[in-house]
Design a protein around this motif. Structure first.
Motif, PDB file in Angstrom:
ATOM      1  N   ILE A 128       0.840  -1.199   0.000  1.00 23.15           N
ATOM      2  CA  ILE A 128       0.000   0.000   0.000  1.00 23.15           C
ATOM      3  C   ILE A 128       0.872   1.245   0.000  1.00 23.15           C
ATOM      4  CG2 ILE A 128      -1.688   1.317   1.344  1.00 23.15           C
ATOM      5  CD1 ILE A 128      -2.812  -1.357   2.317  1.00 23.15           C
ATOM      6  N   GLU A 129       1.944   1.244   0.795  1.00 22.18           N
ATOM      7  CA  GLU A 129       2.863   2.390   0.814  1.00 22.18           C
ATOM      8  C   GLU A 129       3.506   2.596  -0.547  1.00 22.18           C
ATOM      9  OE1 GLU A 129       4.325   2.563   5.474  1.00 22.18           O
ATOM     10  OE2 GLU A 129       5.391   1.255   4.077  1.00 22.18           O
ATOM     11  N   ARG A 130       3.810   1.524  -1.242  1.00 21.15           N
ATOM     12  CA  ARG A 130       4.399   1.645  -2.577  1.00 21.15           C
ATOM     13  C   ARG A 130       3.401   2.283  -3.546  1.00 21.15           C
ATOM     14  NH1 ARG A 130       8.546  -0.478  -5.728  1.00 21.15           N
ATOM     15  NH2 ARG A 130       9.466  -1.420  -3.879  1.00 21.15           N
ATOM     16  N   TYR A 131       2.154   1.842  -3.499  1.00 24.21           N
ATOM     17  CA  TYR A 131       1.125   2.446  -4.350  1.00 24.21           C
ATOM     18  C   TYR A 131       0.987   3.942  -4.042  1.00 24.21           C
ATOM     19  CZ  TYR A 131      -1.007  -1.647  -6.630  1.00 24.21           C
ATOM     20  OH  TYR A 131      -1.263  -2.734  -7.438  1.00 24.21           O
ATOM     21  N   GLY A 254      -4.335  -6.646 -12.442  1.00 22.11           N
ATOM     22  CA  GLY A 254      -3.461  -6.719 -11.285  1.00 22.11           C
ATOM     23  C   GLY A 254      -2.023  -6.462 -11.688  1.00 22.11           C
ATOM     24  N   MET A 255      -1.293  -5.722 -10.865  1.00 18.00           N
ATOM     25  CA  MET A 255       0.083  -5.351 -11.199  1.00 18.00           C
ATOM     26  C   MET A 255       1.057  -6.165 -10.360  1.00 18.00           C
ATOM     27  SD  MET A 255      -0.326  -1.233 -11.449  1.00 18.00           S
ATOM     28  CE  MET A 255      -1.719  -0.515 -12.312  1.00 18.00           C
ATOM     29  N   ARG A 256       1.877  -6.970 -11.046  1.00 22.19           N
ATOM     30  CA  ARG A 256       2.849  -7.796 -10.329  1.00 22.19           C
ATOM     31  C   ARG A 256       4.076  -6.977  -9.922  1.00 22.19           C
ATOM     32  NH1 ARG A 256       1.306 -11.799 -14.301  1.00 22.19           N
ATOM     33  NH2 ARG A 256       0.265 -13.559 -13.303  1.00 22.19           N
ATOM     34  N   GLU A 257       4.382  -5.936 -10.688  1.00 19.76           N
ATOM     35  CA  GLU A 257       5.581  -5.151 -10.403  1.00 19.76           C
ATOM     36  C   GLU A 257       5.228  -3.674 -10.390  1.00 19.76           C
ATOM     37  OE1 GLU A 257      10.278  -4.880 -11.758  1.00 19.76           O
ATOM     38  OE2 GLU A 257       8.829  -5.921 -13.019  1.00 19.76           O
ATOM     39  N   LEU A 258       5.618  -2.987  -9.326  1.00 19.44           N
ATOM     40  CA  LEU A 258       5.343  -1.558  -9.169  1.00 19.44           C
ATOM     41  C   LEU A 258       6.653  -0.825  -8.962  1.00 19.44           C
ATOM     42  CD1 LEU A 258       2.291  -1.693  -6.753  1.00 19.44           C
ATOM     43  CD2 LEU A 258       2.241  -0.845  -9.090  1.00 19.44           C
ATOM     44  N   LYS A 259       7.319  -0.499 -10.045  1.00 22.04           N
ATOM     45  CA  LYS A 259       8.609   0.179  -9.946  1.00 22.04           C
ATOM     46  C   LYS A 259       8.401   1.682  -9.884  1.00 22.04           C
ATOM     47  CE  LYS A 259      12.040  -1.175 -12.477  1.00 22.04           C
ATOM     48  NZ  LYS A 259      12.855  -1.593 -13.632  1.00 22.04           N
ATOM     49  N   LEU A 260       9.127   2.332  -8.969  1.00 22.91           N
ATOM     50  CA  LEU A 260       9.055   3.784  -8.881  1.00 22.91           C
ATOM     51  C   LEU A 260       9.676   4.404 -10.124  1.00 22.91           C
ATOM     52  CD1 LEU A 260      10.011   4.427  -5.135  1.00 22.91           C
ATOM     53  CD2 LEU A 260       7.773   3.949  -6.133  1.00 22.91           C
ATOM     54  N   THR A 261       9.294   5.647 -10.406  1.00 18.63           N
ATOM     55  CA  THR A 261       9.795   6.329 -11.601  1.00 18.63           C
ATOM     56  C   THR A 261      11.085   7.094 -11.351  1.00 18.63           C
ATOM     57  OG1 THR A 261       8.570   8.373 -11.146  1.00 18.63           O
ATOM     58  CG2 THR A 261       7.406   6.641 -12.364  1.00 18.63           C
ATOM     59  N   GLY A 262      11.414   7.344 -10.080  1.00 18.86           N
ATOM     60  CA  GLY A 262      12.598   8.138  -9.753  1.00 18.86           C
ATOM     61  C   GLY A 262      12.288   9.592  -9.490  1.00 18.86           C
ATOM     62  N   GLU A 263      11.032   9.983  -9.618  1.00 19.09           N
ATOM     63  CA  GLU A 263      10.639  11.383  -9.406  1.00 19.09           C
ATOM     64  C   GLU A 263       9.719  11.552  -8.200  1.00 19.09           C
ATOM     65  OE1 GLU A 263      10.996  12.857 -14.041  1.00 19.09           O
ATOM     66  OE2 GLU A 263       9.015  12.607 -13.178  1.00 19.09           O
ATOM     67  N   GLU A 264       9.570  10.515  -7.396  1.00 18.71           N
ATOM     68  CA  GLU A 264       8.726  10.606  -6.211  1.00 18.71           C
ATOM     69  C   GLU A 264       9.432  11.397  -5.111  1.00 18.71           C
ATOM     70  OE1 GLU A 264       7.623   7.238  -8.692  1.00 18.71           O
ATOM     71  OE2 GLU A 264       9.527   7.809  -7.770  1.00 18.71           O
ATOM     72  N   ASN A 265       8.645  12.072  -4.288  1.00 17.66           N
ATOM     73  CA  ASN A 265       9.185  12.807  -3.137  1.00 17.66           C
ATOM     74  C   ASN A 265       9.197  11.966  -1.863  1.00 17.66           C
ATOM     75  OD1 ASN A 265       9.503  15.288  -4.568  1.00 17.66           O
ATOM     76  ND2 ASN A 265       7.305  15.650  -4.377  1.00 17.66           N
ATOM     77  N   LEU A 266       8.444  10.878  -1.873  1.00 17.73           N
ATOM     78  CA  LEU A 266       8.276  10.030  -0.691  1.00 17.73           C
ATOM     79  C   LEU A 266       7.758  10.841   0.494  1.00 17.73           C
ATOM     80  CD1 LEU A 266      11.316   7.558  -0.827  1.00 17.73           C
ATOM     81  CD2 LEU A 266       9.030   7.330  -1.811  1.00 17.73           C
ATOM     82  N   ASP A 267       6.815  11.733   0.207  1.00 24.19           N
ATOM     83  CA  ASP A 267       6.185  12.518   1.280  1.00 24.19           C
ATOM     84  C   ASP A 267       5.481  11.619   2.285  1.00 24.19           C
ATOM     85  OD1 ASP A 267       7.038  14.850   0.112  1.00 24.19           O
ATOM     86  OD2 ASP A 267       5.182  15.210  -0.975  1.00 24.19           O
ATOM     87  N   LEU A 312      13.573   2.527   3.503  1.00 25.21           N
ATOM     88  CA  LEU A 312      14.913   2.361   2.928  1.00 25.21           C
ATOM     89  C   LEU A 312      14.832   1.717   1.549  1.00 25.21           C
ATOM     90  CD1 LEU A 312      16.976   1.140   6.020  1.00 25.21           C
ATOM     91  CD2 LEU A 312      16.952   3.429   4.996  1.00 25.21           C
ATOM     92  N   LYS A 313      13.975   0.711   1.423  1.00 25.04           N
ATOM     93  CA  LYS A 313      13.831   0.016   0.142  1.00 25.04           C
ATOM     94  C   LYS A 313      13.315   0.959  -0.936  1.00 25.04           C
ATOM     95  CE  LYS A 313      11.535  -4.021  -1.904  1.00 25.04           C
ATOM     96  NZ  LYS A 313      10.633  -5.172  -1.625  1.00 25.04           N
ATOM     97  N   LEU A 314      12.286   1.727  -0.628  1.00 25.03           N
ATOM     98  CA  LEU A 314      11.720   2.653  -1.612  1.00 25.03           C
ATOM     99  C   LEU A 314      12.673   3.807  -1.902  1.00 25.03           C
ATOM    100  CD1 LEU A 314       8.000   2.785  -0.424  1.00 25.03           C
ATOM    101  CD2 LEU A 314       8.931   1.565  -2.394  1.00 25.03           C
ATOM    102  N   GLU A 317      15.411   2.520  -4.177  1.00 26.48           N
ATOM    103  CA  GLU A 317      14.879   2.290  -5.514  1.00 26.48           C
ATOM    104  C   GLU A 317      14.650   3.599  -6.241  1.00 26.48           C
ATOM    105  OE1 GLU A 317      10.769   0.615  -7.520  1.00 26.48           O
ATOM    106  OE2 GLU A 317      11.513  -0.367  -5.700  1.00 26.48           O
ATOM    107  N   ARG A 318      14.123   4.590  -5.525  1.00 22.94           N
ATOM    108  CA  ARG A 318      13.904   5.898  -6.146  1.00 22.94           C
ATOM    109  C   ARG A 318      15.221   6.493  -6.621  1.00 22.94           C
ATOM    110  NH1 ARG A 318      12.614  10.777  -2.266  1.00 22.94           N
ATOM    111  NH2 ARG A 318      14.741  10.169  -1.708  1.00 22.94           N
ATOM    112  N   GLU A 319      16.261   6.418  -5.785  1.00 19.91           N
ATOM    113  CA  GLU A 319      17.544   7.001  -6.166  1.00 19.91           C
ATOM    114  C   GLU A 319      18.149   6.264  -7.356  1.00 19.91           C
ATOM    115  OE1 GLU A 319      19.859   7.033  -2.614  1.00 19.91           O
ATOM    116  OE2 GLU A 319      18.684   8.663  -1.687  1.00 19.91           O
ATOM    117  N   GLU A 320      17.990   4.950  -7.381  1.00 19.03           N
ATOM    118  CA  GLU A 320      18.505   4.175  -8.513  1.00 19.03           C
ATOM    119  C   GLU A 320      17.766   4.539  -9.796  1.00 19.03           C
ATOM    120  OE1 GLU A 320      18.930  -0.504  -9.958  1.00 19.03           O
ATOM    121  OE2 GLU A 320      18.269  -0.015  -7.915  1.00 19.03           O
ATOM    122  N   GLN A 321      16.449   4.658  -9.703  1.00 23.30           N
ATOM    123  CA  GLN A 321      15.661   5.018 -10.878  1.00 23.30           C
ATOM    124  C   GLN A 321      15.974   6.450 -11.328  1.00 23.30           C
ATOM    125  OE1 GLN A 321      14.738   2.113 -12.140  1.00 23.30           O
ATOM    126  NE2 GLN A 321      12.667   2.802 -12.535  1.00 23.30           N
ATOM    127  N   ALA A 322      16.175   7.350 -10.363  1.00 21.68           N
ATOM    128  CA  ALA A 322      16.496   8.744 -10.697  1.00 21.68           C
ATOM    129  C   ALA A 322      17.834   8.816 -11.430  1.00 21.68           C
ATOM    130  CB  ALA A 322      16.533   9.591  -9.431  1.00 21.68           C
TER     131      ALA A 322
END
Length: 351
Positions: A128-131, A254-267, A312-314, A317-322
Motif C-alpha cells: 500500500i505504501e508503494r502504491y 493486477g500489477m505484479r511489479e510496481l517500480k518507482l519512476t525516480g521522481e517521487e518525493n516520498l512525502d 529504505l527500500k523505496l 529504488e527511487r535514487e537508482e531510478q532517478a
C-alpha cells in the motif's frame, strides 16, 4: 448538435471546460487500448479508432502516445484516426519492467487513485505504501480501500494498524465489494465529472467492486488461491467505464511489479525524513552512530522497524531510478556523465 450539447455530453466522461477542436475534428476520450487499435468514447457512444502515423514512429517516448483516460482529437474516416492528445491534467505512471528505463502510463486525467487491498492474505501495508508513493507524483488523490470486510476476522486490528502507518488524513475505507450498501461510501469519489482509477493486486476484488458500482456483472471475476489470497488476471487490459453515478472508473489488471519512476518525493515518509534531520551528524548512516534520532525512535517504538525497512527500500529504488533517468536524459542531449565529488571521510556534525 450545438456546442453546449457537445460539452454536456463530454462532461459525462470527465471533460473539464476547454475549447472544442477545430472544425472537422471530434473530441473523445480513450476508453481502452488493444493491439488492433483504440476504443474511444464521446459521452454517448463507443467507437474504434487508429493512431495517426506520427504516434507510430520508432523511438517515440511511449508517454507521448494516447493512453487510457486521455482526451484526444479525432479525424473522421474509415476508420477514424487519433491526431492529437490534449494536455493531461494528472497522470499516474510507473517505471516499466526491465533494465531499460521507460515510463509506463497507467491512467490520465484522473481525480482519485483507489488503491484496493484485501483484508485477507492479500493485506500488505508495504505494498500500500508503494502504491501511495507512486500516487504522490500523479496529481490525483489516493484513497485506500480494504475489501473483503465480510471475510476478515481481524479487520478492525488491521485497519487501526494501517491508520497508524499512513499519513494522517489519508482516506481509508473498509468495504464488502459485493454489497452495494457497503460501497456507497465511494459515491463521494465518483460524482458526475469525476474520474478514478482502480489499482491493486490480482484477487483483491477489483472486478467484483467494479461490477457492483456498475450495477451489472460486466467484468469477469475469479477465485483466489487459498494460501495467499492471490488471483488470476481476470481483467486483461485497462478500461474506462462510465458509471451510473455519473463518474468514470478506470479498471486495471493486477500489477505484479510496481517500480518507482525516480521522481517521487516520498512525502509518505516525511516523519522519517524529519527524524533524520534531527540526527547529530548530517551524514548519519542511522546505524551505530551517536546521537542518531532514527535509532532512538526505533528503540523507543516510535518508529516501526518494518516501516523503516520499507522506507529504505523505496528510497534506494527511487535514487537508482532517478540516476537511470538522469543518464538517459544525458544520452539524449549527447552529454557526458557528470563526475560527482566524493564525500569526505568521517562524520560531520550539524552546525
Amino acid at each position: 448538435m450545438t456546442e453546449h450539447q457537445i460539452i454536456e455530453r463530454l462532461r459525462r466522461i470527465g471533460w473539464r471546460d476547454g475549447p472544442l477542436p477545430a472544425d472537422g475534428l471530434r473530441l473523445a476520450r480513450v476508453a481502452a487500448q488493444h493491439r488492433a487499435g483504440y476504443e474511444l468514447h464521446d459521452g454517448e457512444h463507443s467507437f474504434g479508432a487508429q493512431p495517426a502515423g506520427h504516434f507510430l514512429k520508432r523511438g517515440l517516448d511511449p508517454s507521448e502516445r494516447p493512453a487510457v483516460g486521455d482526451f484526444v482529437e479525432v479525424e473522421p474516416g474509415q476508420p477514424p484516426h487519433i491526431v492529437r492528445v490534449l494536455p493531461r491534467r494528472t497522470v499516474l505512471s510507473r517505471a516499466a519492467a526491465g533494465e531499460r528505463y521507460e515510463r509506463q502510463l497507467i491512467a490520465a486525467n484522473i481525480d482519485y487513485v483507489l488503491v484496493l487491498t484485501g483484508l485477507d492474505g492479500d493485506f500488505n501495508p508495504a505494498r500500500i505504501e508503494r502504491y501511495l508513493s507512486l500516487t504522490e507524483d500523479s496529481g490525483a488523490q489516493p484513497v485506500v480501500l480494504l475489501s473483503k470486510l465480510d471475510a476478515s476476522a481481524d479487520a478492525i486490528g488491521r485497519i487501526d494498524a494501517l491508520r497508524e502507518r499512513l499519513p494522517e488524513g489519508t482516506p481509508i475505507h473498509a468495504i464488502n465489494g459485493k454489497d452495494p450498501a457497503s460501497v456507497a461510501v465511494l459515491a463521494q469519489y465518483l460524482q458526475p465529472g469525476d474520474s478514478a482509477v482502480l489499482v491493486g493486486s490480482s484477487g483483491a476484488g477489483k472486478s467484483t467492486l467494479t461490477n457492483t458500482l456498475l450495477g451489472i456483472d460486466k467484468m469477469a471475476t475469479g477465485a483466489v488461491r487459498a494460501h495467499d489470497s492471490r488471483g488470476r488476471h481476470t481483467t486483461t487490459h485497462r478500461a474506462l467505464l462510465p458509471l451510473p453515478s455519473g463518474g468514470c472508473l478506470i479498471d486495471t489488471p493486477g500489477m505484479r511489479e510496481l517500480k518507482l519512476t525516480g521522481e517521487e518525493n516520498l512525502d509518505l515518509f516525511a516523519d522519517i525524513e524529519e527524524l533524520a534531520e534531527s540526527c547529530r551528524f548530517a551524514d548519519c548512516g542511522h546505524g551505530s552512530e551517536p546521537g542518531c534520532a532514527v535509532q532512538a525512535a526505533l528503540d523507543s517504538g516510535e518508529l516501526a522497524p518494518e516501516r523503516w525497512r520499507n522506507y529504505l527500500k523505496l528510497r534506494d529504488e527511487r535514487e537508482e531510478q532517478a540516476a537511470t533517468l538522469e543518464a538517459r536524459l544525458r544520452r539524449q542531449r549527447g552529454g557526458r556523465p557528470v563526475e560527482r565529488p566524493h564525500s569526505p571521510r568521517g562524520k560531520r556534525e550539524r552546525d
